[in-house]
Design a protein around this motif. Structure first.
Motif, PDB file in Angstrom:
ATOM      1  N   ARG A   1     -41.699 -25.937  -8.006  1.00  0.00           N
ATOM      2  CA  ARG A   1     -41.916 -26.355  -8.317  1.00  0.00           C
ATOM      3  C   ARG A   1     -43.156 -27.232  -8.167  1.00  0.00           C
ATOM      4  N   ALA A   2     -43.794 -27.331  -6.546  1.00  0.00           N
ATOM      5  CA  ALA A   2     -44.915 -27.700  -6.684  1.00  0.00           C
ATOM      6  C   ALA A   2     -46.265 -27.323  -7.227  1.00  0.00           C
ATOM      7  N   LEU A   3     -45.876 -26.198  -6.846  1.00  0.00           N
ATOM      8  CA  LEU A   3     -47.352 -25.110  -7.128  1.00  0.00           C
ATOM      9  C   LEU A   3     -47.772 -25.805  -8.890  1.00  0.00           C
ATOM     10  N   SER A   4     -46.513 -25.134  -9.329  1.00  0.00           N
ATOM     11  CA  SER A   4     -46.257 -25.680 -11.376  1.00  0.00           C
ATOM     12  C   SER A   4     -47.566 -26.774 -11.116  1.00  0.00           C
ATOM     13  N   LYS A   5     -47.256 -28.256 -10.414  1.00  0.00           N
ATOM     14  CA  LYS A   5     -47.964 -29.225 -10.607  1.00  0.00           C
ATOM     15  C   LYS A   5     -49.764 -28.842 -10.049  1.00  0.00           C
ATOM     16  N   SER A   6     -49.687 -28.073  -9.198  1.00  0.00           N
ATOM     17  CA  SER A   6     -50.988 -27.356  -9.002  1.00  0.00           C
ATOM     18  C   SER A   6     -52.128 -27.446  -9.421  1.00  0.00           C
TER      19      SER A   6
ATOM     20  N   ILE B   1     -42.488 -31.230   0.961  1.00  0.00           N
ATOM     21  CA  ILE B   1     -41.119 -30.548   0.853  1.00  0.00           C
ATOM     22  C   ILE B   1     -39.866 -30.875   2.030  1.00  0.00           C
ATOM     23  N   HIS B   2     -40.207 -30.949   3.592  1.00  0.00           N
ATOM     24  CA  HIS B   2     -39.398 -31.134   4.363  1.00  0.00           C
ATOM     25  C   HIS B   2     -39.090 -32.904   4.591  1.00  0.00           C
ATOM     26  N   LYS B   3     -40.554 -33.746   4.021  1.00  0.00           N
ATOM     27  CA  LYS B   3     -40.200 -34.832   3.873  1.00  0.00           C
ATOM     28  C   LYS B   3     -39.259 -35.267   3.270  1.00  0.00           C
ATOM     29  N   ASP B   4     -39.617 -34.880   1.473  1.00  0.00           N
ATOM     30  CA  ASP B   4     -38.561 -35.186   0.761  1.00  0.00           C
ATOM     31  C   ASP B   4     -36.732 -34.884   0.542  1.00  0.00           C
ATOM     32  N   TYR B   5     -36.997 -34.060   1.787  1.00  0.00           N
ATOM     33  CA  TYR B   5     -34.977 -33.356   2.005  1.00  0.00           C
ATOM     34  C   TYR B   5     -34.943 -34.754   3.627  1.00  0.00           C
ATOM     35  N   ILE B   6     -35.736 -34.837   4.013  1.00  0.00           N
ATOM     36  CA  ILE B   6     -34.994 -35.255   4.917  1.00  0.00           C
ATOM     37  C   ILE B   6     -34.838 -37.460   4.253  1.00  0.00           C
ATOM     38  N   ASP B   7     -35.414 -37.269   3.471  1.00  0.00           N
ATOM     39  CA  ASP B   7     -35.278 -38.558   2.394  1.00  0.00           C
ATOM     40  C   ASP B   7     -34.560 -38.490   1.860  1.00  0.00           C
ATOM     41  N   ALA B   8     -33.899 -37.468   1.634  1.00  0.00           N
ATOM     42  CA  ALA B   8     -33.030 -37.631   0.949  1.00  0.00           C
ATOM     43  C   ALA B   8     -31.887 -37.093   1.300  1.00  0.00           C
ATOM     44  N   GLY B   9     -31.216 -37.275   3.048  1.00  0.00           N
ATOM     45  CA  GLY B   9     -30.218 -37.849   3.594  1.00  0.00           C
ATOM     46  C   GLY B   9     -30.361 -36.220   4.666  1.00  0.00           C
TER      47      GLY B   9
END
Length: 318
Positions: free
Chosen positions: A31-36, A60-68
């Motif tokens: 997903r990230a690389l498709s926007k790179s 990616i790590h931060k997004d998962y932590i923020d999701a719980g």
């Protein structure tokens, strides 16, 4: 066992409440690389991003932590010489693994109000000792030594980088798993460290792994006092694995780990289980007290983890 060791800390937490694991790394990298704007990077190993694009992995790590998520896995699933050879990166295993663990640890420690654990991801290779053992002209003991040497720099890298836990995951071959586990134990003894170890298998629709064992047979082969828990990941989604998870819970007194795929991919390669669909099946296991660590594998996203996390009681402080 030393009082206050990493093993005891994790066990104490798991006795208090269910911990949430993150979701798929590969899905989020795609997903990230498709926007790179750097399309050339798509030709490289996902693990190499620990060196070349650490900001992607951090996000990616931060997004998962923020999701719980309470536990994040290092981006080291395929970080072994056998897998990296395809990209001309053999010999870089330790460096890439070390970087992956350090990235995860840096992100985890940036959350001052929550305890976030880092799990060192040790995935399988495409060398199947079970398959090789069928050829009587092959010295299987030498192949075991070869596999051990392949795993050493990866395991040392994630440990030296600060991993709190070791995940031996996506186990499909019991002989491979035995070698991997013994290698982890040897390295921990050499480094005089104690870390929780979890072993997670991937099942076919026949309820067995590739080398033919049922979960009960596999985990009996791998049973060591140093192993903190067993479980399942990947496979074919949460719905069809519920019975296997419940059976495992009944057959072991160790902690249960469960992080399935978001169902199976459709003809376009898209995983079919939405966060709501997956959440419904995961909630059954969570409410029943069957699992101790829950998260997601292929096709899962922070949206899936957010739904799963919403079912976890968090009254107990870290």
């Amino acid at each position: 066992m030393k009082s206050g060791s990493g093993i005891m800390i994790i066990e104490e937490q798991l006795k208090k409440r269910i911990l949430v694991l993150d979701g798929a790394m590969g899905t989020m990298i795609k997903r990230a690389l498709s926007k790179s704007d750097n399309n050339s990077i798509k030709e490289k190993s996902n693990d190499l991003l620990n060196i070349t694009r650490p900001e992607i992995i951090e996000k990616i790590h931060k997004d998962y932590i923020d999701a719980g998520a309470d536990i994040i896995e290092t981006n080291t699933f395929n970080c072994n010489d056998l897998s990296l050879k395809e990209y001309g990166l053999q010999g870089k295993t330790y460096e890439i693994s070390l970087a992956g663990a350090r990235i995860a640890k840096k992100v985890a420690e940036s959350y001052k109000n929550r305890k976030i654990y880092v799990a060192g991801s040790i995935g399988p290779t495409n060398m199947s000792l079970y398959f090789l053992s069928k050829d009587k002209t092959i010295d299987i003991d030498s192949k075991k030594e070869e596999l051990k040497k392949i795993y050493i720099p990866q395991i040392e890298g994630v440990i030296d980088g600060g991993a709190d836990i070791i995940f031996i995951e996506t186990v499909y071959d019991s002989l491979n798993a035995e070698v991997t586990l013994e290698t982890v134990l040897d390295i921990l003894r050499k480094k005089q460290k104690e870390l929780p170890i979890f072993v997670s298998a991937t099942l076919g629709e026949n309820g067995k792994i590739y080398s033919g064992e049922t979960p009960d047979e596999l985990f009996k082969k791998l049973d060591r006092k140093e192993v903190t828990g067993y479980g399942f990941n990947c496979s074919y989604g949460s719905a069809k694995l519920i019975s296997s998870v419940k059976k495992l819970c009944e057959s072991t007194d160790k902690f249960i780990l469960f992080y399935p795929n978001a169902g199976l991919p459709d003809k376009n390669g898209n995983y079919v289980d939405t966060p709501e669909i997956m959440g419904k099946y995961m909630k059954e296991l969570i409410d029943g007290g069957t699992v101790n660590i829950v998260g997601g594998c292929c096709g899962t996203t922070p949206e899936h983890i957010k739904v799963i996390s919403s079912f976890i009681k968090r009254e107990i402080a870290d």
